[in-house]
Design a protein around this motif. Structure first.
Motif, PDB file in Angstrom:
ATOM      1  N   GLY A 160     -18.777  20.133  24.863  1.00  0.00           N
ATOM      2  CA  GLY A 160     -18.992  19.960  26.289  1.00  0.00           C
ATOM      3  C   GLY A 160     -18.857  18.522  26.752  1.00  0.00           C
ATOM      4  O   GLY A 160     -18.391  17.643  26.026  1.00  0.00           O
ATOM      5  N   GLN A 161     -19.309  18.263  27.978  1.00  0.00           N
ATOM      6  CA  GLN A 161     -19.146  16.950  28.602  1.00  0.00           C
ATOM      7  C   GLN A 161     -20.196  15.970  28.083  1.00  0.00           C
ATOM      8  O   GLN A 161     -21.379  16.279  27.995  1.00  0.00           O
ATOM      9  CB  GLN A 161     -19.287  17.088  30.122  1.00  0.00           C
ATOM     10  N   ALA A 162     -19.749  14.759  27.764  1.00  0.00           N
ATOM     11  CA  ALA A 162     -20.662  13.719  27.277  1.00  0.00           C
ATOM     12  C   ALA A 162     -21.499  13.166  28.431  1.00  0.00           C
ATOM     13  O   ALA A 162     -21.005  12.975  29.543  1.00  0.00           O
ATOM     14  CB  ALA A 162     -19.873  12.602  26.623  1.00  0.00           C
ATOM     15  N   VAL A 163     -22.776  12.918  28.150  1.00  0.00           N
ATOM     16  CA  VAL A 163     -23.704  12.382  29.154  1.00  0.00           C
ATOM     17  C   VAL A 163     -24.480  11.229  28.538  1.00  0.00           C
ATOM     18  O   VAL A 163     -25.051  11.366  27.446  1.00  0.00           O
ATOM     19  CB  VAL A 163     -24.698  13.467  29.632  1.00  0.00           C
ATOM     20  N   ASP A 164     -24.501  10.087  29.216  1.00  0.00           N
ATOM     21  CA  ASP A 164     -25.259   8.928  28.746  1.00  0.00           C
ATOM     22  C   ASP A 164     -26.731   9.134  29.073  1.00  0.00           C
ATOM     23  O   ASP A 164     -27.121   9.209  30.241  1.00  0.00           O
ATOM     24  CB  ASP A 164     -24.729   7.658  29.420  1.00  0.00           C
ATOM     25  N   LEU A 165     -27.571   9.205  28.045  1.00  0.00           N
ATOM     26  CA  LEU A 165     -29.009   9.431  28.236  1.00  0.00           C
ATOM     27  C   LEU A 165     -29.822   8.145  28.114  1.00  0.00           C
ATOM     28  O   LEU A 165     -31.053   8.178  28.196  1.00  0.00           O
ATOM     29  CB  LEU A 165     -29.516  10.461  27.211  1.00  0.00           C
ATOM     30  N   GLY A 166     -29.131   7.024  27.941  1.00  0.00           N
ATOM     31  CA  GLY A 166     -29.823   5.753  27.819  1.00  0.00           C
ATOM     32  C   GLY A 166     -30.189   5.443  26.380  1.00  0.00           C
ATOM     33  O   GLY A 166     -30.158   6.310  25.506  1.00  0.00           O
ATOM     34  N   TYR A 167     -30.514   4.182  26.125  1.00  0.00           N
ATOM     35  CA  TYR A 167     -30.935   3.720  24.797  1.00  0.00           C
ATOM     36  C   TYR A 167     -29.887   4.011  23.723  1.00  0.00           C
ATOM     37  O   TYR A 167     -30.218   4.251  22.551  1.00  0.00           O
ATOM     38  CB  TYR A 167     -32.279   4.351  24.395  1.00  0.00           C
ATOM     39  N   GLY A 168     -28.622   4.026  24.122  1.00  0.00           N
ATOM     40  CA  GLY A 168     -27.536   4.246  23.167  1.00  0.00           C
ATOM     41  C   GLY A 168     -27.392   5.679  22.705  1.00  0.00           C
ATOM     42  O   GLY A 168     -26.710   5.945  21.708  1.00  0.00           O
ATOM     43  N   ILE A 169     -28.007   6.619  23.410  1.00  0.00           N
ATOM     44  CA  ILE A 169     -27.964   8.035  23.012  1.00  0.00           C
ATOM     45  C   ILE A 169     -27.058   8.809  23.965  1.00  0.00           C
ATOM     46  O   ILE A 169     -27.175   8.689  25.190  1.00  0.00           O
ATOM     47  CB  ILE A 169     -29.371   8.653  23.008  1.00  0.00           C
ATOM     48  N   THR A 170     -26.171   9.596  23.387  1.00  0.00           N
ATOM     49  CA  THR A 170     -25.243  10.410  24.169  1.00  0.00           C
ATOM     50  C   THR A 170     -25.539  11.882  23.960  1.00  0.00           C
ATOM     51  O   THR A 170     -25.687  12.355  22.827  1.00  0.00           O
ATOM     52  CB  THR A 170     -23.786  10.127  23.755  1.00  0.00           C
ATOM     53  N   GLY A 171     -25.687  12.602  25.061  1.00  0.00           N
ATOM     54  CA  GLY A 171     -25.873  14.042  24.987  1.00  0.00           C
ATOM     55  C   GLY A 171     -24.600  14.755  25.408  1.00  0.00           C
ATOM     56  O   GLY A 171     -23.648  14.127  25.889  1.00  0.00           O
ATOM     57  N   HIS A 172     -24.583  16.042  25.205  1.00  0.00           N
ATOM     58  CA  HIS A 172     -23.415  16.841  25.596  1.00  0.00           C
ATOM     59  C   HIS A 172     -23.911  18.073  26.352  1.00  0.00           C
ATOM     60  O   HIS A 172     -24.808  18.780  25.884  1.00  0.00           O
ATOM     61  CB  HIS A 172     -22.601  17.257  24.369  1.00  0.00           C
TER      62      HIS A 172
END
Length: 274
Positions: free
Chosen positions: A165-177
């Motif tokens: 899925g689409q990558a999402v910046d969650l802050g603190y260097g963590i990427t969600g999808h």
């Protein structure tokens, strides 16, 4: 000559009368001033009395509130001790967040190898495992279950990590999808051995991103237990005590905490790492 004498007498009489009138005016003024002063003193006394009464009432209310808070704190500490006495060898949550003014109650079941606890936030303290709790709605739960092997315990975690899925910046260097399926949006990410997922209901126009960012920020300052495998699932479509589930494996044991509020569930798990 007689006219002049008559005029003189008249003038002298008017002057005397005027003098008398002038002497009486200060007395009237003094009386008025005294009345004003007395009235002011009465009003001041009444104001002070009213202020003292309000202060006394405020102090009494504060004292009663403090007494209730102290009583609730003592009751909560006591119920923790009672639960620990039922499962003396288990690591249990030391912090179950409650709504303001509520008292922690609990019902236990099972054994050391397969223990279950339901937590309730009520207006009054009931004995542990009181039958009246059957009519109440739990706010949180804890389970600890031993398996025959570590592999069985790991399989029971049911990790749902998904980097599609689409990558999402969650802050603190963590990427969600994030991706959608069957009317829901699923936002997933990984932190160490923990997999995390937030489910949002599209029909209710829920957005999982703010919730995920809040969780990431909280976990930057709080430390969860170190699992061999762990899964955190936040379901925004639920509002009961199963809305957030934190489950993790440590050797042959599977531990699970649940709470109707996401941060509260995390706090429960974090309190087991202290």
């Amino acid at each position: 000559m007689k006219k002049e004498l008559g005029l003189l007498v008249t003038l002298l009489t008017m002057g005397a009368l005027a003098g008398c009138n002038n002497q009486q005016e200060p007395e009237t003024s003094q009386a008025s001033s005294a009345e004003t002063t007395a009235t002011s003193m009465v009003e001041s006394t009444q104001t002070q009395a009213s202020s003292q009464s309000e202060t006394s009432q405020s102090s009494t209310s504060s004292s009663q509130a403090a007494s209730r808070d102290s009583s609730n704190t003592n009751s909560t500490a006591d119920i923790y001790a009672q639960i620990q006495a039922v499962f003396p060898d288990l690591v249990l949550p030391k912090d179950i967040p409650l709504a303001s003014g509520k008292v922690l109650n609990a019902a236990t079941a099972g054994s050391q190898a397969d223990a279950s606890i339901l937590y309730y936030g009520l207006d009054q303290q009931l004995p542990l495992n009181d039958k009246a709790l059957n009519e109440e709605t739990p706010i949180a739960a804890f389970q600890s279950k031993d398996y025959q092997s570590a592999d069985e315990a790991a399989a029971a975690v049911n990790v749902t990590a998904d980097d599609g899925g689409q990558a999402v910046d969650l802050g603190y260097g963590i990427t969600g999808h994030i991706q959608g399926a069957a009317g829901s949006s699923y936002l997933s990410w990984q932190e160490g051995n923990w997999s995390l997922t937030v489910r949002a209901v599209n029909q209710e126009e829920q957005d999982p991103v703010p919730v995920a960012k809040e969780v990431v920020a909280y976990l930057e300052e709080a430390m969860l237990p170190a699992p061999e495998a762990g899964q955190i699932t936040i379901d925004m479509g639920k509002n009961d005590h199963t809305a957030t589930t934190v489950v993790w494996q440590q050797e042959k044991t599977l531990r699970t905490v649940q709470h109707q509020d996401a941060r509260s569930a995390l706090k429960m798990a974090v309190s087991m790492n202290q």
